[in-house]
Design an enzyme around this catalytic site. Sequence first.
Site, PDB file in Angstrom:
ATOM      1  CG  ASN A 196      -1.741   1.135   1.464  1.00 18.96           C
ATOM      2  OD1 ASN A 196      -1.935   2.018   0.507  1.00 18.96           O
ATOM      3  ND2 ASN A 196      -2.438   1.377   2.664  1.00 18.96           N
ATOM      4  CE  LYS A 215       0.147   2.367   4.959  1.00 15.48           C
ATOM      5  NZ  LYS A 215       0.296   2.108   6.291  1.00 15.48           N
ATOM      6  CG  HIS A 268      -5.634   1.157   5.523  1.00 13.73           C
ATOM      7  ND1 HIS A 268      -5.309   1.775   6.592  1.00 13.73           N
ATOM      8  CD2 HIS A 268      -4.732   0.269   5.243  1.00 13.73           C
ATOM      9  CE1 HIS A 268      -3.890   1.523   6.659  1.00 13.73           C
ATOM     10  NE2 HIS A 268      -3.542   0.577   5.984  1.00 13.73           N
ATOM     11  CD  GLU A 306      -2.564   4.328   7.515  1.00 20.30           C
ATOM     12  OE1 GLU A 306      -2.531   4.778   6.228  1.00 20.30           O
ATOM     13  OE2 GLU A 306      -1.375   3.857   8.136  1.00 20.30           O
ATOM     14  CD  GLU A 337      -3.229  -3.874   6.890  1.00 21.12           C
ATOM     15  OE1 GLU A 337      -2.170  -3.987   6.115  1.00 21.12           O
ATOM     16  OE2 GLU A 337      -3.894  -2.671   6.669  1.00 21.12           O
ATOM     17  N   GLY A 352       2.696   1.269  10.691  1.00 20.43           N
ATOM     18  CA  GLY A 352       3.207   2.531  10.666  1.00 20.43           C
ATOM     19  C   GLY A 352       4.338   2.393  11.502  1.00 20.43           C
ATOM     20  CB  SER A 412       5.641  -3.664  11.827  1.00 23.88           C
ATOM     21  OG  SER A 412       5.247  -2.167  12.128  1.00 23.88           O
TER      22      SER A 412
HETATM   23  P1  13P Z   1       3.333  -0.747   7.523  1.00 23.81           P
HETATM   24  O1  13P Z   1       3.771  -2.033   6.740  1.00 23.81           O
HETATM   25  O2  13P Z   1       4.103   0.380   7.092  1.00 23.81           O
HETATM   26  O3  13P Z   1       3.251  -0.914   8.821  1.00 23.81           O
HETATM   27  O4  13P Z   1       1.764  -0.603   6.784  1.00 23.81           O
HETATM   28  C1  13P Z   1       1.135  -1.812   6.837  1.00 23.81           C
HETATM   29  C2  13P Z   1      -0.125  -1.088   6.015  1.00 23.81           C
HETATM   30  O5  13P Z   1      -1.004  -0.302   6.673  1.00 23.81           O
HETATM   31  C3  13P Z   1      -0.512  -1.887   4.850  1.00 23.81           C
HETATM   32  O6  13P Z   1      -1.780  -1.255   4.556  1.00 23.81           O
END
Ligand code: 13P
Length: 260
Positions: free
Chosen positions: A12, A14, A97, A99, A169, A175, A216
């Site tokens: 992703n 982002k 997601h 976020e 997740e 993050g 992560s």
């Molecule tokens: P990270 O791998 O940077 O922790 O993010 C995972 C994520 O949000 C994938 O959608």
Amino acid sequence: MVTRKTVWIGTNWKMNKGPAEALAAAEALKAYRAPDGVKPFIITPFTSLQAVASVLKGADVLVGAQNMHWEESGSWTGEISPGMVKECGADIVLIGHSERRQHFAETDWTVSRKMSAALRHGLRPLLCIGESLEEYDFGVTAETLSRQLKIALHDVAHADLPNILIAYEPVWAIGAGGRAADTDCVAKVHAGLRAVLCEIAGKDIGDRVPLLYGGSVTQDNARSYVSQPNVDGVFVGRAGWSVPDFEKLIERVIEERAPA
Ligand code: 13P
């Protein structure tokens, strides 16, 4: 010969990569040949979706959008419809997601509307679910995920379930400030998710829904997740933002793929 499960490995992007950088990454991925049984995908910002999808049309790497609205059109300033996402050439669309749930008021209800809208438009929804740190600390991970899953899938025909992807997740794992979940914890959670899917749609269908882990994930820990029986892939952020890192991650994952 050992039959192996299909492994989904996606990143992703982002809010990273403007059109020029995204296009360069797509060009670099165009010739990439995925190992047998591996399905790589990238989830791009809207501003580069069409260009990236056009470069990767027919390539081994699938392309997805990070969000969409559930309505076909209308007065929804700032939103993108399922038809627009499809017209841009996306195969996949990310839904729910954390976020978006956390910062943009995405709810289980909107997630549910988006799931059926995506399927109606021939998009493969990648549903993200995950508990907050608070829910984890209170010991209600299973209840939280079961609720998110049941509401998200409420209006999805059982026959469509094998065409979706689900990513577990945990919010506390995602993050820069996150910590990767233990493999044992992921194995247990995924077994619980599989049980909920089988409860919803029966074992024949429930067993065929791909379950990915995200949060992560790195080149060093990815393969330990994928070697768990109910983990059908990983969904990464940072570890896949550079094309060489993404390709290396795929290599590392398949070094120890579990038999189906
Ligand atoms: P990270 O791998 O940077 O922790 O993010 C995972 C994520 O949000 C994938 O959608």
